[in-house]
Design an enzyme around this catalytic site. Sequence first.
Site, mmCIF file in Angstrom:
data_model
loop_
_atom_site.group_PDB
_atom_site.id
_atom_site.type_symbol
_atom_site.label_atom_id
_atom_site.label_comp_id
_atom_site.label_asym_id
_atom_site.label_seq_id
_atom_site.Cartn_x
_atom_site.Cartn_y
_atom_site.Cartn_z
ATOM 1 N N HIS A 173 -5.705 -8.154 11.726
ATOM 2 C CA HIS A 173 -4.479 -7.190 11.680
ATOM 3 C C HIS A 173 -4.940 -5.853 11.619
ATOM 4 C CE1 HIS A 173 -0.552 -5.747 9.744
ATOM 5 N NE2 HIS A 173 -1.379 -4.689 9.149
ATOM 6 N N GLU A 174 -5.999 -5.367 10.738
ATOM 7 C CA GLU A 174 -6.412 -4.058 10.832
ATOM 8 C C GLU A 174 -7.092 -3.352 12.118
ATOM 9 O OE1 GLU A 174 -5.745 -1.996 8.199
ATOM 10 O OE2 GLU A 174 -4.743 -3.795 7.159
ATOM 11 N N CYS A 219 0.882 -1.237 0.056
ATOM 12 C CA CYS A 219 -0.053 0.089 -0.030
ATOM 13 C C CYS A 219 0.883 1.213 0.078
ATOM 14 C CB CYS A 219 -1.037 0.067 1.196
ATOM 15 S SG CYS A 219 -0.204 0.504 2.802
HETATM 16 ZN ZN LIG Z 1 -0.762 -2.898 8.751
#
Ligand SMILES: [Zn+2]
Length: 329
Positions: free
Chosen positions: A283-284, A132
Amino acid sequence: MLQEKKILVMASKQCSSRVTCALLHLIMLLFLPLLIQSHSTHQHQHQNQQPFKSLQGCHKGQTVKGLNAIKQYLEMYGYLPHHHNNNTSSGDDDTFDDILESAVKTYQLNFHLNVTGILDSKTLQDMSLPRCGVPDIVDGHTSMRSGKNRHLGSTTHHTVAHYTFFNGRPRWPSSKTQLTYGFLPGVQVIGTQDLRSACSRAFDRWARVSHFTFQETQDYRSADLKIGFFRGDHGDGAPFYGPGNAIAHAFAPTRGWFHFDADEKWGTNQASDAFDVESVAVHEIGHLLGLGHSSVGGAIMYPSISMGVRKVNLHGDDVQGIKTLYNLN
Ligand SMILES: [Zn+2]
Ligand SMILES: *[C@@H]1O[C@H](CO)[C@@H](O)[C@H](O)[C@H]1NC(C)=O
Ligand SMILES: *[C@@H]1O[C@H](CO)[C@@H](O)[C@H](O)[C@H]1NC(C)=O
Ligand SMILES: *[C@@H]1O[C@H](CO)[C@@H](O)[C@H](O)[C@H]1NC(C)=O
Ligand SMILES: [Zn+2]
Protein backbone atom coordinates in the site's frame (compact mmCIF):
# COMPACT_ATOMS: atom_id res chain seq x y z
CA MET A 1 -13.14 -11.02 21.56
CA LEU A 2 -13.68 -10.05 18.00
CA GLN A 3 -11.16 -7.39 17.23
CA GLU A 4 -12.81 -5.08 14.80
CA LYS A 5 -9.67 -3.05 14.63
CA LYS A 6 -9.94 -1.50 11.26
CA ILE A 7 -7.32 1.09 10.71
CA LEU A 8 -6.55 3.51 8.03
CA VAL A 9 -3.29 3.91 6.35
CA MET A 10 -2.96 7.28 4.83
CA ALA A 11 -0.50 9.29 2.97
CA SER A 12 -0.24 12.69 1.60
CA LYS A 13 2.31 15.21 0.64
CA GLN A 14 0.27 17.70 2.57
CA CYS A 15 0.74 16.58 6.10
CA SER A 16 -1.07 18.64 8.63
CA SER A 17 1.31 20.71 10.63
CA ARG A 18 -1.35 21.93 13.02
CA VAL A 19 -0.52 19.82 15.97
CA THR A 20 -1.30 21.93 18.92
CA CYS A 21 -1.49 20.69 22.44
CA ALA A 22 -5.23 21.03 22.31
CA LEU A 23 -5.49 18.94 19.20
CA LEU A 24 -3.32 16.30 20.73
CA HIS A 25 -5.62 16.13 23.69
CA LEU A 26 -8.57 15.89 21.39
CA ILE A 27 -7.01 13.00 19.59
CA MET A 28 -6.22 11.22 22.79
CA LEU A 29 -9.78 11.76 23.83
CA LEU A 30 -11.01 10.30 20.57
CA PHE A 31 -8.71 7.36 20.48
CA LEU A 32 -8.01 6.36 24.02
CA PRO A 33 -11.28 4.51 24.29
CA LEU A 34 -10.35 2.49 21.25
CA LEU A 35 -7.00 1.55 22.59
CA ILE A 36 -8.70 0.23 25.65
CA GLN A 37 -11.40 -1.34 23.57
CA SER A 38 -8.94 -3.36 21.58
CA HIS A 39 -7.76 -5.07 24.73
CA SER A 40 -10.96 -5.36 26.62
CA THR A 41 -14.19 -7.20 26.81
CA HIS A 42 -17.50 -6.44 25.18
CA GLN A 43 -18.68 -4.92 28.37
CA HIS A 44 -15.93 -2.36 28.30
CA GLN A 45 -16.35 -1.82 24.62
CA HIS A 46 -19.86 -0.67 25.29
CA GLN A 47 -18.74 1.80 27.90
CA ASN A 48 -15.97 3.14 25.78
CA GLN A 49 -18.22 4.31 23.02
CA GLN A 50 -19.72 6.86 25.39
CA PRO A 51 -17.78 9.86 24.07
CA PHE A 52 -19.65 9.66 20.76
CA LYS A 53 -22.97 8.49 22.10
CA SER A 54 -24.15 12.01 22.71
CA LEU A 55 -23.62 12.91 19.08
CA GLN A 56 -25.60 10.06 17.61
CA GLY A 57 -28.32 11.33 15.32
CA CYS A 58 -26.95 14.84 15.13
CA HIS A 59 -27.84 16.68 11.95
CA LYS A 60 -27.82 20.07 10.34
CA GLY A 61 -29.33 22.89 12.34
CA GLN A 62 -28.44 21.52 15.73
CA THR A 63 -25.97 22.77 18.27
CA VAL A 64 -24.72 19.93 20.41
CA LYS A 65 -21.89 19.97 22.88
CA GLY A 66 -19.03 17.93 21.52
CA LEU A 67 -19.73 18.49 17.83
CA ASN A 68 -16.54 20.49 17.62
CA ALA A 69 -14.63 17.25 18.10
CA ILE A 70 -16.19 15.91 14.91
CA LYS A 71 -15.25 19.11 13.13
CA GLN A 72 -11.67 18.84 14.29
CA TYR A 73 -11.64 15.27 13.13
CA LEU A 74 -13.01 16.06 9.69
CA GLU A 75 -10.73 19.04 9.37
CA MET A 76 -7.69 16.96 10.15
CA TYR A 77 -8.50 14.41 7.47
CA GLY A 78 -9.23 16.90 4.74
CA TYR A 79 -13.01 16.91 4.80
CA LEU A 80 -13.27 20.41 6.20
CA PRO A 81 -11.05 23.31 5.27
CA HIS A 82 -8.83 24.75 7.94
CA HIS A 83 -10.77 27.73 9.12
CA HIS A 84 -9.41 28.82 12.41
CA ASN A 85 -11.53 31.08 14.55
CA ASN A 86 -14.07 31.51 11.85
CA ASN A 87 -17.72 31.12 12.53
CA THR A 88 -18.39 28.82 9.61
CA SER A 89 -17.60 25.27 10.59
CA SER A 90 -14.54 26.19 12.52
CA GLY A 91 -13.39 23.34 14.66
CA ASP A 92 -14.12 25.19 17.85
CA ASP A 93 -17.86 25.55 17.86
CA ASP A 94 -20.66 23.04 18.24
CA THR A 95 -22.94 24.17 15.44
CA PHE A 96 -23.97 21.73 12.74
CA ASP A 97 -24.00 23.95 9.65
CA ASP A 98 -24.18 23.35 5.88
CA ILE A 99 -20.45 22.98 5.57
CA LEU A 100 -20.31 20.32 8.23
CA GLU A 101 -23.19 18.46 6.65
CA SER A 102 -21.46 18.44 3.30
CA ALA A 103 -18.24 17.19 4.91
CA VAL A 104 -20.09 14.38 6.68
CA LYS A 105 -21.69 13.38 3.38
CA THR A 106 -18.33 13.20 1.65
CA TYR A 107 -16.97 11.09 4.48
CA GLN A 108 -19.97 8.79 4.21
CA LEU A 109 -19.47 8.50 0.47
CA ASN A 110 -15.83 7.51 0.91
CA PHE A 111 -16.58 4.90 3.51
CA HIS A 112 -19.57 3.35 1.83
CA LEU A 113 -22.01 4.58 4.43
CA ASN A 114 -25.48 5.88 3.79
CA VAL A 115 -24.98 9.40 2.54
CA THR A 116 -27.39 11.22 4.80
CA GLY A 117 -25.28 13.95 6.37
CA ILE A 118 -26.52 12.67 9.71
CA LEU A 119 -24.13 11.40 12.34
CA ASP A 120 -25.68 7.96 12.60
CA SER A 121 -24.14 5.26 14.73
CA LYS A 122 -22.35 3.61 11.80
CA THR A 123 -20.71 6.87 10.80
CA LEU A 124 -19.62 7.63 14.35
CA GLN A 125 -18.33 4.11 14.65
CA ASP A 126 -16.14 4.54 11.57
CA MET A 127 -14.94 7.88 12.83
CA SER A 128 -13.99 6.23 16.09
CA LEU A 129 -11.71 3.77 14.36
CA PRO A 130 -8.00 4.42 14.63
CA ARG A 131 -6.47 6.12 11.64
CA CYS A 132 -3.76 8.54 10.76
CA GLY A 133 -3.66 12.29 10.93
CA VAL A 134 -3.11 13.00 7.26
CA PRO A 135 -6.04 13.84 5.00
CA ASP A 136 -8.01 11.51 2.76
CA ILE A 137 -8.72 14.46 0.58
CA VAL A 138 -5.78 16.41 -0.65
CA ASP A 139 -7.41 19.08 -2.76
CA GLY A 140 -10.29 19.91 -0.52
CA HIS A 141 -12.93 19.52 -3.20
CA THR A 142 -13.43 15.95 -4.20
CA SER A 143 -13.73 12.60 -2.55
CA MET A 144 -11.80 9.37 -2.89
CA ARG A 145 -14.53 8.22 -5.23
CA SER A 146 -13.97 10.91 -7.79
CA GLY A 147 -10.34 10.29 -8.42
CA LYS A 148 -10.72 9.95 -12.14
CA ASN A 149 -11.43 13.62 -12.46
CA ARG A 150 -9.57 14.90 -9.49
CA HIS A 151 -6.33 15.72 -11.22
CA LEU A 152 -8.22 17.66 -13.86
CA GLY A 153 -9.51 19.96 -11.19
CA SER A 154 -13.09 18.88 -11.68
CA THR A 155 -15.44 18.63 -8.78
CA THR A 156 -17.62 16.09 -10.55
CA HIS A 157 -18.47 13.17 -8.34
CA HIS A 158 -18.27 9.82 -10.00
CA THR A 159 -20.51 7.09 -8.81
CA VAL A 160 -17.91 4.57 -9.90
CA ALA A 161 -15.09 4.08 -7.45
CA HIS A 162 -11.61 4.65 -8.70
CA TYR A 163 -7.94 5.12 -7.96
CA THR A 164 -6.71 8.62 -7.21
CA PHE A 165 -3.55 10.66 -7.49
CA PHE A 166 -2.12 13.27 -5.21
CA ASN A 167 -3.04 16.85 -5.83
CA GLY A 168 -1.01 18.15 -8.76
CA ARG A 169 -0.34 14.60 -9.88
CA PRO A 170 3.27 14.38 -8.68
CA ARG A 171 5.25 11.47 -10.09
CA TRP A 172 8.81 10.33 -10.62
CA PRO A 173 10.44 11.90 -13.67
CA SER A 174 10.60 9.70 -16.76
CA SER A 175 14.37 9.43 -16.45
CA LYS A 176 14.01 7.97 -12.99
CA THR A 177 12.91 4.37 -13.36
CA GLN A 178 15.54 2.64 -11.23
CA LEU A 179 14.71 3.47 -7.65
CA THR A 180 16.80 2.50 -4.69
CA TYR A 181 15.43 1.90 -1.22
CA GLY A 182 17.08 1.74 2.15
CA PHE A 183 16.13 1.00 5.75
CA LEU A 184 16.68 3.35 8.64
CA PRO A 185 19.24 1.67 10.85
CA GLY A 186 18.60 1.32 14.53
CA VAL A 187 14.95 0.88 15.32
CA GLN A 188 14.23 -2.82 15.64
CA VAL A 189 10.55 -3.63 15.61
CA ILE A 190 10.64 -6.79 13.59
CA GLY A 191 13.59 -8.86 12.45
CA THR A 192 15.72 -7.16 9.83
CA GLN A 193 15.57 -10.11 7.47
CA ASP A 194 11.79 -10.36 7.80
CA LEU A 195 11.45 -6.68 7.03
CA ARG A 196 13.82 -6.84 4.08
CA SER A 197 12.15 -9.79 2.44
CA ALA A 198 8.62 -8.48 3.04
CA CYS A 199 9.52 -5.16 1.44
CA SER A 200 11.38 -6.84 -1.38
CA ARG A 201 8.27 -8.84 -2.27
CA ALA A 202 6.12 -5.73 -1.98
CA PHE A 203 8.33 -3.76 -4.35
CA ASP A 204 8.34 -6.68 -6.74
CA ARG A 205 4.56 -6.53 -7.06
CA TRP A 206 4.76 -2.96 -8.31
CA ALA A 207 7.78 -3.68 -10.51
CA ARG A 208 5.78 -6.32 -12.35
CA VAL A 209 3.08 -3.86 -13.42
CA SER A 210 5.20 -0.79 -14.07
CA HIS A 211 8.42 0.39 -15.63
CA PHE A 212 10.13 0.71 -12.25
CA THR A 213 12.88 -1.42 -10.83
CA PHE A 214 13.68 -1.34 -7.12
CA GLN A 215 17.00 -2.14 -5.58
CA GLU A 216 17.96 -2.18 -1.95
CA THR A 217 20.90 -0.08 -0.91
CA GLN A 218 22.81 -0.07 2.36
CA ASP A 219 23.10 3.68 2.19
CA TYR A 220 19.89 4.91 3.77
CA ARG A 221 20.75 8.55 3.29
CA SER A 222 21.22 8.38 -0.44
CA ALA A 223 18.31 6.00 -1.10
CA ASP A 224 15.47 7.31 -3.25
CA LEU A 225 12.99 5.58 -0.96
CA LYS A 226 13.65 5.66 2.77
CA ILE A 227 11.88 3.13 4.94
CA GLY A 228 11.87 3.30 8.69
CA PHE A 229 10.04 2.77 11.96
CA PHE A 230 9.19 5.92 13.86
CA ARG A 231 7.12 6.74 16.89
CA GLY A 232 5.21 9.79 17.99
CA ASP A 233 6.03 13.14 16.53
CA HIS A 234 8.96 12.34 14.31
CA GLY A 235 9.42 15.64 12.55
CA ASP A 236 7.59 15.27 9.25
CA GLY A 237 4.37 17.00 10.24
CA ALA A 238 2.50 13.69 10.44
CA PRO A 239 2.94 12.40 13.96
CA PHE A 240 1.92 8.93 15.01
CA TYR A 241 -0.25 8.68 18.11
CA GLY A 242 0.67 5.32 19.52
CA PRO A 243 -1.06 1.99 18.98
CA GLY A 244 -4.30 2.00 17.08
CA ASN A 245 -4.08 5.25 15.17
CA ALA A 246 -1.79 5.79 12.26
CA ILE A 247 -0.04 2.58 11.45
CA ALA A 248 2.03 3.88 8.56
CA HIS A 249 2.27 6.61 6.00
CA ALA A 250 4.22 7.51 2.93
CA PHE A 251 4.72 10.63 0.92
CA ALA A 252 4.03 11.51 -2.67
CA PRO A 253 6.83 11.62 -5.25
CA THR A 254 9.55 12.46 -5.07
CA ARG A 255 9.95 12.72 -1.32
CA GLY A 256 10.35 8.98 -0.89
CA TRP A 257 9.55 8.67 2.82
CA PHE A 258 7.80 5.56 4.04
CA HIS A 259 7.25 5.32 7.78
CA PHE A 260 5.88 2.51 9.89
CA ASP A 261 4.53 3.40 13.32
CA ALA A 262 6.94 1.68 15.69
CA ASP A 263 4.27 1.59 18.38
CA GLU A 264 2.07 -0.83 16.44
CA LYS A 265 2.45 -4.54 16.57
CA TRP A 266 3.95 -5.74 13.30
CA GLY A 267 4.27 -9.22 11.96
CA THR A 268 4.98 -11.28 8.89
CA ASN A 269 3.04 -14.43 9.64
CA GLN A 270 -0.52 -13.21 9.86
CA ALA A 271 -0.77 -13.17 13.62
CA SER A 272 -4.27 -11.99 14.47
CA ASP A 273 -2.95 -9.25 16.72
CA ALA A 274 -0.42 -7.73 14.34
CA PHE A 275 -0.42 -5.79 11.11
CA ASP A 276 1.08 -7.56 8.15
CA VAL A 277 4.23 -5.73 7.09
CA GLU A 278 4.09 -6.83 3.48
CA SER A 279 0.45 -5.82 3.02
CA VAL A 280 1.07 -2.38 4.41
CA ALA A 281 4.26 -2.06 2.38
CA VAL A 282 2.45 -2.76 -0.88
CA HIS A 283 0.00 0.00 0.00
CA GLU A 284 2.61 2.54 1.05
CA ILE A 285 4.75 1.90 -2.01
CA GLY A 286 1.71 2.85 -4.05
CA HIS A 287 1.90 6.25 -2.39
CA LEU A 288 5.64 6.52 -2.96
CA LEU A 289 4.92 6.07 -6.66
CA GLY A 290 2.14 8.66 -6.70
CA LEU A 291 -1.14 6.89 -6.03
CA GLY A 292 -3.65 8.26 -3.55
CA HIS A 293 -6.40 6.33 -1.86
CA SER A 294 -9.05 4.40 -3.70
CA SER A 295 -12.52 3.72 -2.41
CA VAL A 296 -12.52 0.31 -4.11
CA GLY A 297 -12.64 -1.99 -1.12
CA GLY A 298 -10.53 -4.68 -2.74
CA ALA A 299 -7.85 -2.30 -3.97
CA ILE A 300 -4.47 -2.19 -2.29
CA MET A 301 -4.91 1.58 -2.16
CA TYR A 302 -8.06 1.35 -0.04
CA PRO A 303 -7.12 3.22 3.14
CA SER A 304 -7.81 0.62 5.78
CA ILE A 305 -6.55 -2.80 6.75
CA SER A 306 -7.27 -4.96 9.76
CA MET A 307 -4.84 -6.77 11.97
CA GLY A 308 -4.14 -10.28 10.84
CA VAL A 309 -5.16 -9.51 7.29
CA ARG A 310 -2.89 -10.31 4.41
CA LYS A 311 -3.71 -8.20 1.38
CA VAL A 312 -0.84 -8.14 -1.05
CA ASN A 313 -2.23 -8.63 -4.54
CA LEU A 314 -2.63 -5.57 -6.67
CA HIS A 315 -6.21 -5.02 -7.77
CA GLY A 316 -7.10 -3.98 -11.32
CA ASP A 317 -7.86 -0.55 -9.93
CA ASP A 318 -4.31 -0.22 -8.56
CA VAL A 319 -2.76 -1.40 -11.81
CA GLN A 320 -4.90 0.91 -13.87
CA GLY A 321 -3.92 3.75 -11.56
CA ILE A 322 -0.17 3.30 -11.92
CA LYS A 323 -0.43 2.75 -15.67
CA THR A 324 -2.48 5.88 -16.11
CA LEU A 325 -0.19 7.99 -13.97
CA TYR A 326 2.87 7.00 -15.98
CA ASN A 327 1.21 6.55 -19.36
CA LEU A 328 2.19 2.90 -19.51
CA ASN A 329 0.58 0.21 -21.67
ZN1 LIG B 1 -2.58 5.15 2.24
C1 LIG C 1 -13.85 33.23 7.44
O1 LIG C 1 -14.04 32.56 6.23
C2 LIG C 1 -14.27 33.43 5.14
C3 LIG C 1 -14.62 32.59 3.91
O2 LIG C 1 -14.28 31.27 4.07
C4 LIG C 1 -13.07 34.30 4.94
O3 LIG C 1 -13.29 35.18 3.85
C5 LIG C 1 -12.82 35.10 6.20
O4 LIG C 1 -11.66 35.85 6.05
C6 LIG C 1 -12.69 34.17 7.39
N1 LIG C 1 -12.59 34.94 8.61
C7 LIG C 1 -11.70 34.71 9.54
C8 LIG C 1 -11.78 35.56 10.76
O5 LIG C 1 -10.84 33.85 9.44
C1 LIG D 1 -18.34 34.82 15.63
O1 LIG D 1 -19.66 35.25 15.81
C2 LIG D 1 -19.88 36.01 16.99
C3 LIG D 1 -21.34 36.40 17.11
O2 LIG D 1 -22.13 35.66 16.24
C4 LIG D 1 -19.01 37.25 16.95
O3 LIG D 1 -19.18 38.00 18.15
C5 LIG D 1 -17.57 36.84 16.78
O4 LIG D 1 -16.79 37.98 16.65
C6 LIG D 1 -17.39 35.97 15.58
N1 LIG D 1 -16.02 35.52 15.52
C7 LIG D 1 -15.31 35.53 14.41
C8 LIG D 1 -13.90 35.05 14.52
O5 LIG D 1 -15.73 35.91 13.34
C1 LIG E 1 -28.37 2.29 5.25
O1 LIG E 1 -29.73 2.44 5.50
C2 LIG E 1 -30.48 1.24 5.42
C3 LIG E 1 -31.94 1.58 5.56
O2 LIG E 1 -32.16 2.46 6.62
C4 LIG E 1 -29.99 0.28 6.49
O3 LIG E 1 -30.70 -0.92 6.42
C5 LIG E 1 -28.52 0.01 6.28
O4 LIG E 1 -28.04 -0.79 7.33
C6 LIG E 1 -27.75 1.32 6.25
N1 LIG E 1 -26.37 1.05 5.90
C7 LIG E 1 -25.36 1.57 6.57
C8 LIG E 1 -24.02 1.24 6.07
O5 LIG E 1 -25.49 2.29 7.52
ZN1 LIG F 1 6.38 10.03 9.13
